[in-house]
Design an enzyme around this catalytic site. Structure first.
Site, PDB file in Angstrom:
ATOM      1  N   GLU A   1       0.904  -1.237   0.089  1.00 50.30           N
ATOM      2  CA  GLU A   1      -0.074  -0.120  -0.136  1.00 50.30           C
ATOM      3  C   GLU A   1       1.034   1.283   0.110  1.00 50.30           C
ATOM      4  OE1 GLU A   1      -3.235   0.490  -0.306  1.00 50.30           O
ATOM      5  OE2 GLU A   1      -3.725  -1.604  -0.469  1.00 50.30           O
TER       6      GLU A   1
ATOM      7  N   ASP B   1     -11.264   4.971  -3.214  1.00 50.66           N
ATOM      8  CA  ASP B   1     -10.069   5.860  -3.658  1.00 50.66           C
ATOM      9  C   ASP B   1     -10.636   6.433  -5.152  1.00 50.66           C
ATOM     10  OD1 ASP B   1     -10.359   3.538  -5.610  1.00 50.66           O
ATOM     11  OD2 ASP B   1      -8.253   3.122  -5.669  1.00 50.66           O
TER      12      ASP B   1
ATOM     13  N   TYR C   1      -6.732   5.960   4.683  1.00 51.36           N
ATOM     14  CA  TYR C   1      -6.910   5.031   3.552  1.00 51.36           C
ATOM     15  C   TYR C   1      -6.239   3.942   3.462  1.00 51.36           C
ATOM     16  CZ  TYR C   1      -6.917   2.996  -1.100  1.00 51.36           C
ATOM     17  OH  TYR C   1      -6.964   2.289  -2.023  1.00 51.36           O
TER      18      TYR C   1
END
Length: 307
Positions: A47, A150, A132
């Site tokens: 990520e 996103d 996120y």
């Protein structure tokens, strides 16, 4: 749904919408190694690397990083200069992300006994891990996250269900749509939809988008989105009329031409320029796209949505 920023609504058969997407994803999707693991450390590395780097480049760097520092203990014990040097050598974006990742590994070791926390709120306490990323790790490692939102997901929701361009509304819509307790497969699936089928230039048919039956953009031909410039002269256009046909058939079921026509254009006159012949041509386009079925009988012409 009315939300203060506009109106949007999920289809009534929301379970069918969910099942179609998950089935599409599980049948065929891009293979990335971080999709094959539930190790939170490996997912966190992917990520953080993906924030500024194309996925095709991340794959090689991710494997090399984990070969060098396979656990949080290994990374925590590493010289920070070595970690930053790796980051820079692999063109992975801002070097402070490497610093934060190193500090996060130390937190996991020192504060959590080497075991990752498993909720978005706890994961967000790690250095450099924003909401996120925390939610993504909770989803993909522990199947314990909220809906990921996103740019790809926003584009999909905006086009498919007319969700307004507002971050809070996108969050609400995404979470309402996600099946409870299925954040891992769902978030992977909807991001894949945005990345493969519903990009800035959509590939609805080529990618066999599973939401064509419900998608308002597919019906109208207007594929503008928050990250895609608004198409011009939509009001009164053929795209708009296509959308009205699909909307009317979805709401009312099978309709004969003279029942459908006034719901598509206010100036519909059966024998006029905007009448039956014009409507037949519009329906022929929609029939060719696989959206509508048209039946001729002694009683007239009837249109219905394809299932």
């Amino acid at each position: 749904m009315t939300d203060g920023e506009g109106e949007w609504a999920l289809p009534e058969d929301v379970d069918a919408v969910r099942d179609a997407l998950v089935s599409w994803y599980e049948t065929d999707h891009r293979e990335f190694p971080w999709r094959e693991t539930t190790d939170p450390y490996e997912i966190l590395v992917s990520e953080v690397m993906s924030q500024q780097t194309q996925l095709s480049r991340v794959e090689e760097a991710w494997a090399a990083f984990l070969e060098r520092w396979p656990t949080t203990a290994d990374l925590a014990a590493a010289d920070r200069a070595d970690v930053v040097g790796f980051w820079s050598a692999n063109s992975l974006g801002y070097n402070n992300r490497a610093t934060y990742l190193h500090e996060a590994a130390q937190q996991v070791e020192d504060d959590y006994g080497g075991e990752f926390p498993d909720t978005p709120d706890e994961l967000a306490e790690l250095m450099g891990v924003g909401p996120y990323t925390a939610n993504a790790v909770a989803s993909f490692a522990f199947d314990n996250g909220d809906a990921v939102v996103d740019t790809n997901v926003k584009r999909v929701l905006y086009r498919a269900f007319d969700v307004p361009d507002d971050d809070a509304v996108f969050e609400d819509a995404a979470n309402e749509l996600m099946p409870e307790g299925e954040s891992r497969v769902w978030n992977n699936a909807i991001m894949e939809l945005g990345g493969v089928a519903c990009g800035k230039t959509p590939k609805c048919n080529a990618a066999a988008c599973p939401w064509r039956e419900w998608c308002l953009a597919y019906a109208s031909g207007d594929f503008s989105a928050p990250d895609v410039p608004q198409q011009s002269t939509f009001e009164g256009s053929r795209r708009q009329k296509r959308g009205r046909v699909v909307g009317a058939l979805r709401e009312h079921g099978d309709l004969e031409l003279d029942e459908l026509g006034p719901r598509v254009r206010v100036d519909y006159t059966p024998d006029g320029d905007g009448g039956r012949e014009w409507l037949r041509e519009l329906l022929a386009d929609l029939e060719a796209d696989g959206l509508v079925a048209v039946a001729e009988s002694d009683d007239g012409t009837t249109a219905r949505l394809r299932k």
